[in-house]
Design an enzyme around this catalytic site. Structure first.
Site, short mmCIF file in Angstrom:
data_model
loop_
_atom_site.label_atom_id
_atom_site.label_comp_id
_atom_site.label_asym_id
_atom_site.label_seq_id
_atom_site.Cartn_x
_atom_site.Cartn_y
_atom_site.Cartn_z
N HIS A 67 0.83 -1.20 0.00
CA HIS A 67 0.00 0.00 0.00
C HIS A 67 0.86 1.25 0.00
CE1 HIS A 67 0.57 0.76 4.40
NE2 HIS A 67 0.57 -0.55 4.50
N ASP A 69 -0.53 4.30 0.97
CA ASP A 69 -1.03 5.24 1.97
C ASP A 69 -0.30 5.07 3.29
OD1 ASP A 69 -2.38 2.71 2.09
OD2 ASP A 69 -3.80 3.57 3.50
N ASP A 100 6.44 1.25 7.06
CA ASP A 100 5.06 0.79 6.81
C ASP A 100 4.38 1.69 5.80
OD1 ASP A 100 2.64 -0.50 7.04
OD2 ASP A 100 2.12 0.37 8.97
N GLU A 134 -5.23 1.08 2.93
CA GLU A 134 -4.95 0.01 3.90
C GLU A 134 -4.98 0.54 5.32
OE1 GLU A 134 -2.82 -2.91 6.40
OE2 GLU A 134 -2.34 -0.79 6.10
N GLU A 135 -4.50 1.75 5.52
CA GLU A 135 -4.34 2.28 6.87
C GLU A 135 -5.64 2.85 7.46
OE1 GLU A 135 -1.95 1.71 8.60
OE2 GLU A 135 -0.07 1.72 7.51
N GLU A 163 4.23 -6.25 4.41
CA GLU A 163 4.10 -5.62 5.72
C GLU A 163 5.35 -5.87 6.56
OE1 GLU A 163 1.95 -3.59 6.86
OE2 GLU A 163 0.26 -3.75 5.49
N HIS A 349 4.14 3.64 12.64
CA HIS A 349 3.11 4.53 13.19
C HIS A 349 3.65 5.42 14.31
CE1 HIS A 349 -0.61 2.05 11.67
NE2 HIS A 349 0.42 1.96 10.84
#
Length: 377
Positions: A67, A69, A100, A134-135, A163, A349
């Protein structure tokens, strides 16, 4: 390979693609793949951009999934380096999405490019499934692409999701499955009243205590070879008006189960309904199924990934199914064998998210070796 990966990763990180925005990331990737003869299909849904790219034809179809995003950066002043600058310091690449998962996405893309260059007549199909959802909601991304592919009978046999799976060192963990996730939103009804006149009211907190004890202590299963036992956690609970002299008229309880392959979502729903009936609670409940559990076991893709990790990192990875959900849960619905492998997840994150430059290079090598084992002509 490493330099190409890092250059692409920096380009992607410099595009502030807060979910579900893509900010041109997929266009950058698409232009690269088109030059190598990949067929490109854009699959936009709602505010989400998705790319389905393929090279070759026939079986098996080996897909790389990722992903573009990222999650918000939070307080930017807390970052040592600007989150969208993609600065390299002491061999670490800093930026939102570095781990990520713009770093590993870049490794997936470059590995596919290098494999196709070296093996233009490879067997089967090399595919990339890239989304920008995805997030956040995960409603218009991979799940919609999977629905589209299934509707036209187009398979994915093996899928590597990039991931960040590694824990302490690159390659120590491969995710060969994930637990299912289901959330219950429960409202227990009572009768509001004055605390001085309890006989004129019915406190739903009091009437629910035995039920909640049973709900939180019930043993759903013992797990199995690949999964820990199913677990339930109350996430939110609320009752009352905030006043100390009002008996609440309703109790709200939100709970989540991370469940293994020993139970199903229907078993969970039925058991909770049975408990509620047993305790004679007037209620209403709704359910949100985020994903079914999936398991690749020790199939061909798992074997290929383990071998590739051992060859590149010189360590033997541990197969693991713990952690949260990923888009792998949607791809597994196609009957695909799905694994997740990528860099360390220690900073995802977080402020100062970063990834080792060397690790990204090795990720690319691992992805390349997987293609070699499954598709080399």
């Amino acid at each position: 390979m490493k330099n190409n990966i890092i250059n692409l990763a920096q380009d992607l990180i410099r595009r502030p693609s807060i979910s579900p925005a893509d900010q041109g990331c997929q266009q950058v990737i698409a232009e690269r793949l088109a030059q190598l003869g990949f067929t490109l299909e854009w699959l936009p849904f709602g505010d989400t951009l998705n790319l389905w790219a393929k090279h070759g034809s026939g079986s098996p179809v080996v897909a790389f999934a990722g992903h573009t995003d990222v999650v918000p950066v939070g307080d930017e002043t807390q970052w040592t380096y600007p989150p969208f600058e993609a600065r390299i310091v002491d061999n670490m690449l800093y930026g939102r999405g570095a781990a990520d998962m713009k770093g590993s996405l870049s490794a997936l893309v470059v590995a596919a490019e290098e494999f196709v260059k070296a093996n233009p007549n490879h067997t089967g199909t090399v595919a990339l499934l890239i989304t920008s959802d995805e997030e956040a909601a995960a409603k218009d991304g991979t799940v919609k692409v999977v629905e589209t592919l299934m509707a036209r009978g187009e398979p994915i046999h093996y899928c590597v999701v990039g991931e960040p799976s590694s824990g302490k060192v690159l390659g120590d963990v491969i995710k060969n499955g994930r637990r299912g996730s289901i959330t219950g939103e429960l409202y227990i009804e009572g009768v509001q009243g004055h605390v001085a006149y309890p006989h004129l009211a019915e406190n739903p907190v009091h009437t629910s205590l035995n039920f909640l004890t049973e709900l939180t202590t019930y043993q759903w299963d013992n797990g199995n070879e690949f999964f820990p036992p199913t677990s339930l956690q109350i996430a939110n609970i609320k009752a009352g008006t905030g006043s100390n002299n009002v008996i609440p008229g309703e109790l709200y309880v939100q709970f989540n189960l991370r469940y293994c392959t020993e139970v199903t979502d229907e078993i969970i729903k039925n058991k909770v309904a049975e408990m509620l009936a047993k305790h004679q609670l007037k209620h209403r409940i709704s359910w949100n199924l985020s994903g079914q559990p999936f398991l690749a076991g020790n199939g061909e893709l798992v074997k290929a990934t383990v071998q590739a990790v051992e060859n590149v990192t010189k360590i033997t990875p541990r197969l693991d199914t713990s952690g949260g959900t990923s888009d792998g849960r949607f791809i597994a619905l196609m009957g695909a064998e799905v694994v997740e492998f990528g860099p360390l997840n220690a900073t995802i994150h977080k402020v100062n998210e970063c990834v080792s430059v060397e690790d990204l290079g090795k990720c690319g090598e691992v992805y390349y070796h997987i293609l070699e084992r499954l598709l080399k002509s």
